[in-house]
Design an enzyme around this catalytic site. Structure first.
Site, PDB file in Angstrom:
ATOM      1  N   TYR A 160       0.871  -1.171   0.000  1.00  0.00           N
ATOM      2  CA  TYR A 160       0.000   0.000   0.000  1.00  0.00           C
ATOM      3  C   TYR A 160       0.907   1.221   0.000  1.00  0.00           C
ATOM      4  O   TYR A 160       1.529   1.547   1.010  1.00  0.00           O
ATOM      5  CB  TYR A 160      -0.897   0.019   1.235  1.00  0.00           C
ATOM      6  CG  TYR A 160      -2.170  -0.787   1.101  1.00  0.00           C
ATOM      7  CD1 TYR A 160      -3.397  -0.153   0.935  1.00  0.00           C
ATOM      8  CD2 TYR A 160      -2.147  -2.170   1.135  1.00  0.00           C
ATOM      9  CE1 TYR A 160      -4.565  -0.881   0.812  1.00  0.00           C
ATOM     10  CE2 TYR A 160      -3.308  -2.914   1.014  1.00  0.00           C
ATOM     11  CZ  TYR A 160      -4.516  -2.264   0.853  1.00  0.00           C
ATOM     12  OH  TYR A 160      -5.667  -2.989   0.724  1.00  0.00           O
ATOM     13  N   HIS A 174      -4.232  -2.992  -7.814  1.00  0.00           N
ATOM     14  CA  HIS A 174      -5.493  -3.576  -7.338  1.00  0.00           C
ATOM     15  C   HIS A 174      -6.552  -2.505  -7.136  1.00  0.00           C
ATOM     16  O   HIS A 174      -7.690  -2.648  -7.551  1.00  0.00           O
ATOM     17  CB  HIS A 174      -5.230  -4.326  -6.026  1.00  0.00           C
ATOM     18  CG  HIS A 174      -6.456  -4.766  -5.310  1.00  0.00           C
ATOM     19  ND1 HIS A 174      -7.171  -3.935  -4.475  1.00  0.00           N
ATOM     20  CD2 HIS A 174      -7.086  -5.953  -5.288  1.00  0.00           C
ATOM     21  CE1 HIS A 174      -8.196  -4.605  -3.969  1.00  0.00           C
ATOM     22  NE2 HIS A 174      -8.170  -5.818  -4.447  1.00  0.00           N
ATOM     23  N   HIS A 175      -6.193  -1.418  -6.481  1.00  0.00           N
ATOM     24  CA  HIS A 175      -7.138  -0.308  -6.356  1.00  0.00           C
ATOM     25  C   HIS A 175      -6.389   0.997  -6.118  1.00  0.00           C
ATOM     26  O   HIS A 175      -5.223   0.996  -5.718  1.00  0.00           O
ATOM     27  CB  HIS A 175      -8.189  -0.563  -5.253  1.00  0.00           C
ATOM     28  CG  HIS A 175      -7.698  -0.381  -3.844  1.00  0.00           C
ATOM     29  ND1 HIS A 175      -7.734  -1.375  -2.904  1.00  0.00           N
ATOM     30  CD2 HIS A 175      -7.182   0.698  -3.194  1.00  0.00           C
ATOM     31  CE1 HIS A 175      -7.253  -0.930  -1.754  1.00  0.00           C
ATOM     32  NE2 HIS A 175      -6.915   0.327  -1.907  1.00  0.00           N
ATOM     33  N   HIS A 233     -17.055  -3.474  -2.674  1.00  0.00           N
ATOM     34  CA  HIS A 233     -15.669  -3.936  -2.562  1.00  0.00           C
ATOM     35  C   HIS A 233     -15.518  -5.070  -1.549  1.00  0.00           C
ATOM     36  O   HIS A 233     -15.759  -4.887  -0.359  1.00  0.00           O
ATOM     37  CB  HIS A 233     -14.752  -2.784  -2.149  1.00  0.00           C
ATOM     38  CG  HIS A 233     -13.293  -3.159  -2.117  1.00  0.00           C
ATOM     39  ND1 HIS A 233     -12.587  -3.506  -3.247  1.00  0.00           N
ATOM     40  CD2 HIS A 233     -12.416  -3.264  -1.093  1.00  0.00           C
ATOM     41  CE1 HIS A 233     -11.334  -3.784  -2.919  1.00  0.00           C
ATOM     42  NE2 HIS A 233     -11.203  -3.651  -1.610  1.00  0.00           N
ATOM     43  N   HIS A 248     -12.682  -8.788  -1.334  1.00  0.00           N
ATOM     44  CA  HIS A 248     -11.531  -9.387  -1.999  1.00  0.00           C
ATOM     45  C   HIS A 248     -11.934 -10.728  -2.618  1.00  0.00           C
ATOM     46  O   HIS A 248     -13.097 -10.923  -2.974  1.00  0.00           O
ATOM     47  CB  HIS A 248     -10.366  -9.507  -1.022  1.00  0.00           C
ATOM     48  CG  HIS A 248      -9.740  -8.174  -0.699  1.00  0.00           C
ATOM     49  ND1 HIS A 248      -8.728  -7.992   0.218  1.00  0.00           N
ATOM     50  CD2 HIS A 248      -9.993  -6.930  -1.176  1.00  0.00           C
ATOM     51  CE1 HIS A 248      -8.385  -6.726   0.288  1.00  0.00           C
ATOM     52  NE2 HIS A 248      -9.140  -6.054  -0.551  1.00  0.00           N
TER      53      HIS A 248
END
Length: 618
Positions: free
Chosen positions: A209, A241-242, A390, A392
């Site tokens: 992240y 991923h985002h 959202h 996973h």
């Protein structure tokens, strides 16, 4: 009038050949489009009539053979529906509504629920256009819903329909997107601004992240951001991923540089009010013409935190990235300033999912009764117009439910066929009003049959999340409202002696997970008191408590009875079916059908068409 129409129909049938049918005038434009295969040989256009519950597809394939389009599910091709058509070497058109008995065997439906509108073949493409109900009364037809739909496309090199894995494709699509970008205004004075990380070396870790703090555009007067889109660097595999953009309170002391969002320096996790976000499978999103993100006033944020989640599962070295979010803004102001409210299960390890679960539900509660106190001023009704779901990899379904005075009002949004690889901002069919005091519940369903250990809530892709982001207006200062269950109560229900939350969480590792214990812990998590955490843009935090209420399922709408054949006698007719409406979809109302001559002369479809024409008053 009837005789004249019948005579005209017979004359047209006698004179028209398939090639003449193929030369009919241009058909109405279909709003939406998507390639369905990696080599861009299979192209789909579609549109729908929400009131009539009819959808129109046009499939264009680079082949001179047969083509097919239908709907399948996540787990098996068996049971998929597939509408098949083509033009044979002698120029005759063939077309039928079929289904897959197993992975490879096609069988024609007894009830023909697809209506042909055109079938052409030229030197390059075979193109098939047809319409079908969202939900027919034939159990062989998969429903078209407001969930993610797994569209199945197939084709062959000749005119013998036969499934071939190399020419069969499945793509997840949200078919019933209400607002199309072409229908929205694009201001002439648009200014573009990129919020991005520059030349960032992606670590070789599975999950990273990366966060940095960036200024919003500096403007001398109020402007509105009205659109955003991802700005992605192409790598050999999907790495990003985002991407989330969080607004910072103007009193925040922000660090410089790029660092781990949730690492040793807590300053890089400051700013928690999402203003825009993108995830895998998403594209650009433009707000409705009356709302925008305000910038340039003393009340607006001046800085944002840019968060990019990298999933480098193959631990590839030497990858540099400059991804981010591109925003479009204008001085032509909209009527409302918008905000984003984050709901769901608070993301930390008290949120857990047992291994080996066919189905496991998690719940996150939001109570809005404290919003006014935390906002520092009265909170107007929240008008929700869009949402982003959202979870996973274990997520299978997600929904948000609204309650008022202890009574369920509505399911605001849901996706019972959630696909991790298609996370996009979606419009609601109508704006939903949330009043102060309402409760909002997010429910997520997971499947962990492929896992042999607990899955905990957390930032990694192999951890889990259960979140919904509401796009709403007018903006207030509340950024998130999330819940989690009393883990001590849950542990006690499983016979584990614990005295605090840490022990309760660790006790889950002592449980032997069987279908019985999974259901028992799911029930305990739902019955446990929820702690609700509410945050504001200025990092104020307030806790309250509440209880999970039952969710009343949304009843399915009635099915549409076919006019082309009957449901097989051995099939049980679904309850509540109704006759197909005479009203055609907007994409088909002006289109003549090109059918085989025998069907035009003698088929049930010709009679239905004639009756429909008579009743329409033509």
């Amino acid at each position: 009038m009837a005789c004249a129409l019948l005579s005209w129909l017979l004359l047209f049938t006698a004179l028209a050949t398939p090639s003449q049918c193929n030369r009919l005038g241009p058909m109405p434009r279909l709003h939406y489009s998507r390639f369905l295969d990696p080599s861009n040989a299979v192209f789909l256009r579609w549109d729908f009539d929400f009131e009539a519950e009819i959808i129109t597809f046009e499939l264009q394939v680079r082949t001179a053979g047969w083509v097919g389009l239908g709907v399948t599910d996540r787990y098996s091709r068996a049971g998929s529906d597939l509408v098949v058509g083509g033009v044979s070497p002698d120029g005759n058109v063939y077309f039928s509504d079929q289904h897959l008995v197993d992975e490879n065997t096609l069988e024609e439906d007894g009830s023909q629920d697809a209506e042909l509108q055109g079938l052409t073949e030229d030197a390059v493409y075979t193109t098939m256009r047809f319409s079908r109900p969202f939900r027919s009364c034939d159990p062989h037809d998969q429903d078209i819903t407001s969930d993610t739909v797994r569209v199945l496309a197939a084709y062959g090199l000749d005119d013998t329909p036969k499934m071939d894995r190399e020419r069969t494709f499945v793509k997840s699509i949200f078919l019933l997107q209400i607002v199309h970008p072409d229908d929205l205004d694009a201001p002439e004075d648009t200014i573009i601004h990129d919020l991005e990380i520059t030349d960032f070396l992606i670590p070789e870790d599975d999950t990273t992240y990366a966060c940095t703090f960036l200024p919003l555009p500096i403007v001398s007067k109020k402007h509105h951001i009205y659109k955003f889109e991802p700005k992605l660097v192409q790598h050999k595999e999907t790495i990003v991923h985002h991407i989330l953009v969080y607004a910072c309170g103007n009193a925040s002391a922000l660090p410089t540089g790029i660092s781990d969002c949730y690492g040793a320096d807590p300053a890089f996790s400051l700013c928690t009010q999402v203003i825009v976000g993108w995830a895998v499978g998403g594209t650009s999103y433009q707000f409705p013409d009356d709302v925008g993100i305000s910038i340039g006033t003393p009340l607006d944020p001046q800085w944002i935190r840019l968060e990019i989640h990298y999933s480098n599962f193959h631990n590839l070295p030497g990858l540099y990235d400059s991804s981010g979010i591109r925003v479009y803004y204008t001085a032509h102001l909209r009527k409302f300033d918008m905000g984003v409210l984050q709901l769901g299960v608070f993301t930390f390890p008290i949120h857990f999912i047992p291994p080996g679960a066919e189905s496991f539900m998690s719940y996150g509660l939001c109570k809005t009764e404290k919003f006014e106190e935390m906002n520092g001023a009265p909170v107007p009704d929240i008008q929700v117009f869009g949402y982003l779901l959202h979870t996973h990899l274990a997520g299978r379904a997600i929904q948000a439910v609204q309650y008022r005075n202890g009574t369920q009002l509505r399911v605001i949004c849901k996706d019972d066929a959630y696909d991790f690889n298609l996370q996009e901002t979606r419009d609601l069919p109508y704006r939903v009003v949330i009043k102060p005091g309402d409760e909002l519940l997010v429910e997520c369903r997971y499947q962990t049959l492929d896992r042999d250990s607990l899955t905990f809530g957390g930032p990694s892709t192999i951890n889990e999340m259960c979140l919904i982001f509401f796009f709403y207006y007018p903006r207030n200062n509340v950024s998130s409202c999330q819940g989690y269950p009393d883990i001590i109560y849950v542990a006690h229900e499983l016979g584990e002696e614990v005295s605090d939350s840490m022990e309760g969480m660790m006790a889950m590792s002592n449980v032997e997970w069987t279908p019985e214990s999974i259901k028992k812990v799911e029930k305990a998590c739902k019955e446990a008191q929820q702690t609700v955490i509410i945050k504001t843009i200025d990092e104020l935090v307030e806790n309250t408590t509440g209880w999970i209420q039952d969710i009343n399922p949304t009843p399915r709408g009635p099915c549409l009875e076919s006019s082309g054949g009957k449901v097989e006698p051995q099939d049980k007719t679904p309850a509540g079916f109704r006759a197909a409406p005479i009203v055609l979809s907007r994409a088909s109302s002006a289109t003549l059908r090109c059918l085989p001559l025998a069907a035009l002369l003698f088929g049930q479809g010709a009679l239905s068409w004639l009756l429909a024409t008579l009743q329409s008053g033509i």
